[in-house]
Design a protein around this motif. Sequence first.
Motif, PDB file in Angstrom:
ATOM      1  N   GLU A  92     -39.212  19.842 -90.485  1.00 41.61           N
ATOM      2  CA  GLU A  92     -39.355  19.958 -91.934  1.00 41.61           C
ATOM      3  C   GLU A  92     -40.443  20.958 -92.302  1.00 41.61           C
ATOM      4  OE1 GLU A  92     -39.941  17.139 -95.897  1.00 41.61           O
ATOM      5  OE2 GLU A  92     -39.596  16.223 -93.931  1.00 41.61           O
ATOM      6  N   THR A  93     -41.525  20.992 -91.532  1.00 46.69           N
ATOM      7  CA  THR A  93     -42.601  21.952 -91.794  1.00 46.69           C
ATOM      8  C   THR A  93     -42.112  23.384 -91.668  1.00 46.69           C
ATOM      9  OG1 THR A  93     -44.310  20.395 -91.044  1.00 46.69           O
ATOM     10  CG2 THR A  93     -44.875  22.736 -91.036  1.00 46.69           C
ATOM     11  N   VAL A  94     -41.342  23.665 -90.612  1.00 47.21           N
ATOM     12  CA  VAL A  94     -40.829  25.018 -90.415  1.00 47.21           C
ATOM     13  C   VAL A  94     -39.862  25.388 -91.534  1.00 47.21           C
ATOM     14  CG1 VAL A  94     -39.423  26.469 -88.911  1.00 47.21           C
ATOM     15  CG2 VAL A  94     -41.166  24.985 -87.919  1.00 47.21           C
ATOM     16  N   TRP A  95     -38.988  24.462 -91.916  1.00 47.51           N
ATOM     17  CA  TRP A  95     -38.017  24.735 -92.979  1.00 47.51           C
ATOM     18  C   TRP A  95     -38.724  25.081 -94.289  1.00 47.51           C
ATOM     19  CZ3 TRP A  95     -32.756  25.132 -92.893  1.00 47.51           C
ATOM     20  CH2 TRP A  95     -32.073  25.091 -94.118  1.00 47.51           C
ATOM     21  N   ARG A  96     -39.731  24.307 -94.642  1.00 46.29           N
ATOM     22  CA  ARG A  96     -40.463  24.573 -95.888  1.00 46.29           C
ATOM     23  C   ARG A  96     -41.225  25.902 -95.797  1.00 46.29           C
ATOM     24  NH1 ARG A  96     -40.379  20.320 -99.329  1.00 46.29           N
ATOM     25  NH2 ARG A  96     -39.968  18.230 -98.485  1.00 46.29           N
ATOM     26  N   ALA A  97     -41.766  26.217 -94.626  1.00 43.85           N
ATOM     27  CA  ALA A  97     -42.516  27.460 -94.471  1.00 43.85           C
ATOM     28  C   ALA A  97     -41.605  28.675 -94.573  1.00 43.85           C
ATOM     29  CB  ALA A  97     -43.252  27.472 -93.131  1.00 43.85           C
TER      30      ALA A  97
ATOM     31  N   VAL B 263     -34.500  31.646 -88.113  1.00 42.90           N
ATOM     32  CA  VAL B 263     -33.576  31.608 -86.986  1.00 42.90           C
ATOM     33  C   VAL B 263     -33.825  30.321 -86.226  1.00 42.90           C
ATOM     34  CG1 VAL B 263     -32.782  32.773 -84.897  1.00 42.90           C
ATOM     35  CG2 VAL B 263     -33.566  34.122 -86.859  1.00 42.90           C
ATOM     36  N   ILE B 264     -32.743  29.591 -85.931  1.00 39.60           N
ATOM     37  CA  ILE B 264     -32.853  28.259 -85.334  1.00 39.60           C
ATOM     38  C   ILE B 264     -32.194  28.244 -83.966  1.00 39.60           C
ATOM     39  CG2 ILE B 264     -32.442  25.795 -85.666  1.00 39.60           C
ATOM     40  CD1 ILE B 264     -31.864  26.428 -88.618  1.00 39.60           C
ATOM     41  N   GLY B 265     -32.906  27.763 -82.971  1.00 37.33           N
ATOM     42  CA  GLY B 265     -32.334  27.600 -81.644  1.00 37.33           C
ATOM     43  C   GLY B 265     -31.369  26.437 -81.595  1.00 37.33           C
ATOM     44  N   SER B 266     -30.579  26.395 -80.522  1.00 41.47           N
ATOM     45  CA  SER B 266     -29.630  25.298 -80.349  1.00 41.47           C
ATOM     46  C   SER B 266     -30.335  24.064 -79.788  1.00 41.47           C
ATOM     47  CB  SER B 266     -28.493  25.742 -79.427  1.00 41.47           C
ATOM     48  OG  SER B 266     -27.727  26.757 -80.038  1.00 41.47           O
ATOM     49  N   SER B 267     -29.543  23.025 -79.525  1.00 39.33           N
ATOM     50  CA  SER B 267     -30.001  21.755 -78.968  1.00 39.33           C
ATOM     51  C   SER B 267     -30.709  20.897 -79.999  1.00 39.33           C
ATOM     52  CB  SER B 267     -30.858  21.985 -77.713  1.00 39.33           C
ATOM     53  OG  SER B 267     -30.075  22.588 -76.697  1.00 39.33           O
ATOM     54  N   SER B 268     -31.865  20.344 -79.677  1.00 40.69           N
ATOM     55  CA  SER B 268     -32.464  19.307 -80.514  1.00 40.69           C
ATOM     56  C   SER B 268     -32.915  19.819 -81.877  1.00 40.69           C
ATOM     57  CB  SER B 268     -33.668  18.676 -79.798  1.00 40.69           C
ATOM     58  OG  SER B 268     -33.292  18.078 -78.594  1.00 40.69           O
ATOM     59  N   ILE B 269     -33.522  20.977 -81.913  1.00 37.40           N
ATOM     60  CA  ILE B 269     -34.205  21.406 -83.131  1.00 37.40           C
ATOM     61  C   ILE B 269     -33.241  21.580 -84.297  1.00 37.40           C
ATOM     62  CG2 ILE B 269     -34.117  23.860 -82.529  1.00 37.40           C
ATOM     63  CD1 ILE B 269     -36.989  22.010 -84.336  1.00 37.40           C
ATOM     64  N   VAL B 270     -32.057  22.107 -84.042  1.00 36.99           N
ATOM     65  CA  VAL B 270     -31.115  22.316 -85.144  1.00 36.99           C
ATOM     66  C   VAL B 270     -30.601  20.978 -85.664  1.00 36.99           C
ATOM     67  CG1 VAL B 270     -29.043  22.572 -83.686  1.00 36.99           C
ATOM     68  CG2 VAL B 270     -29.169  23.721 -85.914  1.00 36.99           C
ATOM     69  N   ARG B 271     -30.517  19.982 -84.795  1.00 33.10           N
ATOM     70  CA  ARG B 271     -30.080  18.655 -85.222  1.00 33.10           C
ATOM     71  C   ARG B 271     -31.182  17.938 -85.998  1.00 33.10           C
ATOM     72  NH1 ARG B 271     -27.341  20.281 -80.933  1.00 33.10           N
ATOM     73  NH2 ARG B 271     -25.139  19.716 -80.786  1.00 33.10           N
ATOM     74  N   ASP B 272     -32.432  18.158 -85.613  1.00 35.88           N
ATOM     75  CA  ASP B 272     -33.539  17.614 -86.402  1.00 35.88           C
ATOM     76  C   ASP B 272     -33.515  18.198 -87.810  1.00 35.88           C
ATOM     77  OD1 ASP B 272     -34.442  16.151 -84.218  1.00 35.88           O
ATOM     78  OD2 ASP B 272     -35.793  17.730 -83.541  1.00 35.88           O
ATOM     79  N   LEU B 273     -33.322  19.505 -87.904  1.00 39.50           N
ATOM     80  CA  LEU B 273     -33.251  20.152 -89.212  1.00 39.50           C
ATOM     81  C   LEU B 273     -32.059  19.641 -90.017  1.00 39.50           C
ATOM     82  CD1 LEU B 273     -34.215  23.789 -88.241  1.00 39.50           C
ATOM     83  CD2 LEU B 273     -35.362  22.407 -89.972  1.00 39.50           C
ATOM     84  N   ASP B 274     -30.956  19.400 -89.346  1.00 37.78           N
ATOM     85  CA  ASP B 274     -29.768  18.912 -90.035  1.00 37.78           C
ATOM     86  C   ASP B 274     -30.043  17.577 -90.727  1.00 37.78           C
ATOM     87  OD1 ASP B 274     -26.995  19.024 -90.718  1.00 37.78           O
ATOM     88  OD2 ASP B 274     -26.597  17.543 -89.156  1.00 37.78           O
ATOM     89  N   LEU B 275     -30.940  16.798 -90.159  1.00 41.61           N
ATOM     90  CA  LEU B 275     -31.218  15.468 -90.695  1.00 41.61           C
ATOM     91  C   LEU B 275     -32.304  15.463 -91.756  1.00 41.61           C
ATOM     92  CD1 LEU B 275     -30.061  12.647 -90.143  1.00 41.61           C
ATOM     93  CD2 LEU B 275     -31.932  12.278 -88.532  1.00 41.61           C
ATOM     94  N   VAL B 276     -33.251  16.394 -91.664  1.00 41.25           N
ATOM     95  CA  VAL B 276     -34.427  16.280 -92.541  1.00 41.25           C
ATOM     96  C   VAL B 276     -34.687  17.496 -93.414  1.00 41.25           C
ATOM     97  CG1 VAL B 276     -35.545  14.739 -90.889  1.00 41.25           C
ATOM     98  CG2 VAL B 276     -36.088  17.173 -90.824  1.00 41.25           C
ATOM     99  N   ALA B 277     -33.965  18.607 -93.206  1.00 43.30           N
ATOM    100  CA  ALA B 277     -34.281  19.817 -93.976  1.00 43.30           C
ATOM    101  C   ALA B 277     -33.956  19.614 -95.449  1.00 43.30           C
ATOM    102  CB  ALA B 277     -33.497  21.005 -93.426  1.00 43.30           C
ATOM    103  N   PRO B 278     -34.950  19.716 -96.324  1.00 42.46           N
ATOM    104  CA  PRO B 278     -34.716  19.538 -97.757  1.00 42.46           C
ATOM    105  C   PRO B 278     -34.412  20.873 -98.431  1.00 42.46           C
ATOM    106  CG  PRO B 278     -37.056  19.717 -97.354  1.00 42.46           C
ATOM    107  CD  PRO B 278     -36.375  19.913 -96.012  1.00 42.46           C
ATOM    108  N   GLY B 279     -33.955  20.846 -99.681  1.00 41.26           N
ATOM    109  CA  GLY B 279     -33.870  22.078-100.456  1.00 41.26           C
ATOM    110  C   GLY B 279     -35.244  22.427-100.975  1.00 41.26           C
ATOM    111  N   PRO B 280     -35.479  23.673-101.389  1.00 38.16           N
ATOM    112  CA  PRO B 280     -34.526  24.789-101.331  1.00 38.16           C
ATOM    113  C   PRO B 280     -34.436  25.383 -99.928  1.00 38.16           C
ATOM    114  CG  PRO B 280     -36.607  25.530-102.248  1.00 38.16           C
ATOM    115  CD  PRO B 280     -36.736  24.044-102.056  1.00 38.16           C
ATOM    116  N   SER B 281     -33.365  26.124 -99.693  1.00 37.99           N
ATOM    117  CA  SER B 281     -33.109  26.700 -98.378  1.00 37.99           C
ATOM    118  C   SER B 281     -33.816  28.036 -98.235  1.00 37.99           C
ATOM    119  CB  SER B 281     -31.598  26.891 -98.199  1.00 37.99           C
ATOM    120  OG  SER B 281     -31.314  27.627 -97.031  1.00 37.99           O
TER     121      SER B 281
END
Length: 514
Positions: A330-335, A342-360
């Motif tokens: 969530e910190t990276v998404w907001r920053a 750019v998002i790597g595969s595996s765990s990190i993209v799934r973490d973002l899928d669950l917690v990334a808020p708007g705006p994008s």
Amino acid sequence: MSRSTDTARELVERLLALGASDAVLAPGSRSGPLALALHAADQQGLLRLHVRVDEREAGFLALGLSKARGVTVPVVTTSGTAVANLHPAMLEALHSGVEVVAVTADRPARLRATGANQTTEQRHIFPGVRFVETPGDLPDWPLRGPVHLNLELDEPLVEAVDWQFASADPDRALLEVHGQGSYLEPGRRTVVLAGDAMRDQRAAAAAEDGGWPLFAEPSSGVRDAQALSTYRLLLDVHPLAERIERVVSFGHATLSRPVTRLLARRDIEVVHVGDASTFPGVAGPNVTFTPFVSTPEPDESDWLSAWAEADRVARAAIDAVTPPAHRLAETVWRAATGGPLVIGSSSIVRDLDLVAPGPSPDLVVANRGLAGIDGMVSTAIGVALAEARPSLAVMGDLTFLHGANGLLIGPHEPRPDLTIVVANDDGGAIFSLLEQGDVAYAEAFERVYATPTGSDLAALCRAHGVPHRRVAVDDLAEVLAASPSGLAVVEVRLDRSTRRADAAAVAAAVRSAF
């Protein structure tokens, strides 16, 4: 003037006509005339040249440059194993429809099937990728995916000539959507799914026009305040999931099994905007492929509000748990808001899928064509160079190490303003969340799945002259508040041993909330 020189000149002129503004080169002997022609075009300001010593990373650099701007980007190599090293990037380009042109120098045909040095069968080496043998055979823009151009170059390979190219005015005709679209009949309880699609706003428009909930993966380009962030957990635990009557799917959705199961259901209508190449599974008789959809009058029922309320409750339950990996994501998404991510595969993209808020962020890129971890460092560098503005990337330690040669950038090359955040849990955390993470496989797990390396990322970065900083999760926001200046790595240590328990706690919190 030799034929090889003529071919090199023709190549550059054709690339400029296609609108190429960047080119990537991995040098070699057989590709010598191509290198000189590209250097001359760079010196004349007709395109920007990027030189790399690793062909695999060169391929992914071209991929990132093309993904960010939706333009044709060539990557040029010499013959032999150099060509094979492009295969991972060409596979990703094929499965995500990216306009990378692999330009491979080859020996003359008379040397094939002989023991001549560095001679092998390079033609059609990338199955499924369109193949051509002369610059004039390159298709007009848009290429609609990758192309392999294999050039037979004979000696003399290099000569002193005046490389003058006429600046080209590329013919960029508007892309038309052909075929009959699908009208979505009103009255059906519908959800809209947006997979990896690179800034395709049609999914958000369909959800808004229809008054339907939007399930948007982070790299869909439509992950904003309208999208539901907890949809994959809701699909597993909430009664609303059983009431779904229709799914309208865009892009390439590959992140979660609940979504895959939803699209595999045979008792609902599935409308996929695209074709079978982007549909994540075997399409049943209830699946319709279409180039576009027309939405009815907005749904005036409580369908959307019910999903929005469920998402609000589930998000509150997740926030009450807040494992460290979620806080990092969530910190990276907001920053990254307002810039490229750019998002790597595996765990990190799934973490973002669950917690990334708007705006994008303005632009979100993930290599979801085949969802591999290779090439992410160079992909991120390519995106940042194409965007020419401060950019962020986030990936796990294995992804970073797998693409560490992407940090090999010579002193004469353009450098990006890019900060790479590495979530370092010393191994493959994603496997702890899958079946093999069960206690029944504990004896073998660390060696054959988790694969810890113990690598010193600071030392690796120092060897490449790349600034490195190690911070705690809760100090990351302050570090990322400064705009990236140059290429830098920020390492955040995480405890992989808690990942399975953290995921179970999050799922339990959402279940108990309902």
